[in-house]
Design a protein around this motif. Structure first.
Motif, mmCIF file in Angstrom:
data_model
loop_
_atom_site.group_PDB
_atom_site.id
_atom_site.type_symbol
_atom_site.label_atom_id
_atom_site.label_comp_id
_atom_site.label_asym_id
_atom_site.label_seq_id
_atom_site.Cartn_x
_atom_site.Cartn_y
_atom_site.Cartn_z
ATOM 1 N N GLN A 112 50.397 37.255 38.234
ATOM 2 C CA GLN A 112 49.291 37.070 37.296
ATOM 3 C C GLN A 112 48.983 35.583 37.109
ATOM 4 O O GLN A 112 47.825 35.168 37.146
ATOM 5 C CB GLN A 112 49.616 37.722 35.955
ATOM 6 N N LEU A 113 50.027 34.765 36.942
ATOM 7 C CA LEU A 113 49.818 33.328 36.781
ATOM 8 C C LEU A 113 49.155 32.749 38.030
ATOM 9 O O LEU A 113 48.223 31.953 37.932
ATOM 10 C CB LEU A 113 51.146 32.612 36.513
ATOM 11 N N TYR A 114 49.612 33.177 39.191
ATOM 12 C CA TYR A 114 49.025 32.704 40.449
ATOM 13 C C TYR A 114 47.524 32.994 40.471
ATOM 14 O O TYR A 114 46.713 32.125 40.781
ATOM 15 C CB TYR A 114 49.729 33.367 41.641
ATOM 16 N N ARG A 115 47.144 34.214 40.131
ATOM 17 C CA ARG A 115 45.720 34.594 40.152
ATOM 18 C C ARG A 115 44.902 33.786 39.148
ATOM 19 O O ARG A 115 43.803 33.324 39.461
ATOM 20 C CB ARG A 115 45.563 36.094 39.889
ATOM 21 N N HIS A 116 45.430 33.598 37.958
ATOM 22 C CA HIS A 116 44.697 32.834 36.942
ATOM 23 C C HIS A 116 44.534 31.371 37.350
ATOM 24 O O HIS A 116 43.432 30.827 37.276
ATOM 25 C CB HIS A 116 45.409 32.931 35.592
ATOM 26 N N ALA A 117 45.626 30.748 37.773
ATOM 27 C CA ALA A 117 45.571 29.338 38.174
ATOM 28 C C ALA A 117 44.654 29.166 39.381
ATOM 29 O O ALA A 117 43.862 28.218 39.441
ATOM 30 C CB ALA A 117 46.978 28.814 38.476
ATOM 31 N N ASN A 118 44.742 30.081 40.335
ATOM 32 C CA ASN A 118 43.905 29.993 41.527
ATOM 33 C C ASN A 118 42.425 30.192 41.175
ATOM 34 O O ASN A 118 41.557 29.546 41.765
ATOM 35 C CB ASN A 118 44.359 31.007 42.578
ATOM 36 N N SER A 119 42.125 31.049 40.216
ATOM 37 C CA SER A 119 40.728 31.249 39.779
ATOM 38 C C SER A 119 40.162 29.962 39.194
ATOM 39 O O SER A 119 39.033 29.581 39.498
ATOM 40 C CB SER A 119 40.642 32.375 38.741
ATOM 41 N N PHE A 120 40.946 29.284 38.355
ATOM 42 C CA PHE A 120 40.487 28.000 37.811
ATOM 43 C C PHE A 120 40.334 26.976 38.926
ATOM 44 O O PHE A 120 39.385 26.188 38.942
ATOM 45 C CB PHE A 120 41.450 27.469 36.740
ATOM 46 N N PHE A 121 41.270 26.979 39.870
ATOM 47 C CA PHE A 121 41.222 26.057 41.008
ATOM 48 C C PHE A 121 39.926 26.264 41.799
ATOM 49 O O PHE A 121 39.214 25.304 42.109
ATOM 50 C CB PHE A 121 42.454 26.281 41.894
ATOM 51 N N LEU A 122 39.610 27.515 42.110
ATOM 52 C CA LEU A 122 38.383 27.823 42.858
ATOM 53 C C LEU A 122 37.140 27.463 42.058
ATOM 54 O O LEU A 122 36.173 26.926 42.604
ATOM 55 C CB LEU A 122 38.357 29.305 43.249
ATOM 56 N N LEU A 123 37.160 27.727 40.774
ATOM 57 C CA LEU A 123 36.027 27.388 39.909
ATOM 58 C C LEU A 123 35.755 25.888 39.919
ATOM 59 O O LEU A 123 34.617 25.453 40.112
ATOM 60 C CB LEU A 123 36.293 27.849 38.478
ATOM 61 N N LEU A 124 36.792 25.100 39.723
ATOM 62 C CA LEU A 124 36.605 23.647 39.623
ATOM 63 C C LEU A 124 36.159 23.031 40.946
ATOM 64 O O LEU A 124 35.597 21.941 40.961
ATOM 65 C CB LEU A 124 37.872 22.963 39.114
ATOM 66 N N GLN A 125 36.396 23.730 42.053
ATOM 67 C CA GLN A 125 35.916 23.234 43.342
ATOM 68 C C GLN A 125 34.417 23.465 43.512
ATOM 69 O O GLN A 125 33.802 22.839 44.376
ATOM 70 C CB GLN A 125 36.650 23.924 44.489
ATOM 71 N N THR A 126 33.817 24.326 42.696
ATOM 72 C CA THR A 126 32.416 24.694 42.896
ATOM 73 C C THR A 126 31.431 23.655 42.385
ATOM 74 O O THR A 126 30.260 23.743 42.688
ATOM 75 C CB THR A 126 32.073 26.046 42.225
#
Length: 176
Positions: A112-126
């Protein structure tokens, strides 16, 4: 799982198509508060898991503490890049720990932490204010930890600190 999917879906739904900026996520303070509560809940739940082993290969975690004065002096792009570096380390730490934790409770929380952190990571790259894309060549200040709970503590501190203040700073620009 639904919470990770919910985060990614809410992020993607709130990205403005014309400028690729997370307007609603940034402008609606309730959303970042929701993610802070989720980070606290994940940290609490992993603390309740029985018999979590020490990591044989330590997790490399970013040092996410900062002084408010230093933070205010940085440009939004610098803040974004710094948070991306922190998230990249966290995503890597969660992924590495997943391979070392066979405990179902701990593995579920790490996923769950991986998915949440990765979602923020992908968002900030946009979105970006400078030409060029983010390169994973940053070297943030880091530490090595052998306790799985340290990954969750670092994630909560990042969401509660840098990410929350970053969204607050973006809101001043995007939410008129």
């Amino acid at each position: 799982s639904p919470p990770g999917l919910l985060l990614l879906t809410s992020v993607l739904l709130h990205v403005k198509e014309d400028r690729a900026s997370p307007t609603r996520l940034v402008c609606d303070n309730r959303l970042i508060q929701k993610y802070i509560v989720e980070a606290k809940d994940m940290e609490k739940r992993v603390g309740q898991c029985q018999a979590l082993p020490a990591l044989s290969c330590p997790a490399v975690l970013p040092l996410v503490d900062f002084t408010f004065q230093q933070w205010k002096s940085k440009s939004n792009e610098t803040k974004r890049r710094e948070i991306l570096c922190d998230l990249a380390l966290l995503v890597g730490a969660a992924a590495g720990a997943q391979g070392q934790v066979s405990n179902e409770c701990g593995a579920r929380q790490l996923s769950q932490l991986y998915r949440h952190a990765n979602s923020f990571f992908l968002l900030l790259q946009t979105f970006s204010w400078e030409a060029g894309h983010w390169e994973p060549s940053c070297s943030p200040h880091s530490t090595e930890q052998t306790h799985v709970t340290s990954i969750f503590l670092t994630y909560r501190q990042l969401v509660q600190g840098k990410l929350r203040f970053f969204f607050y700073d973006l809101a001043k620009v995007l939410c008129k």
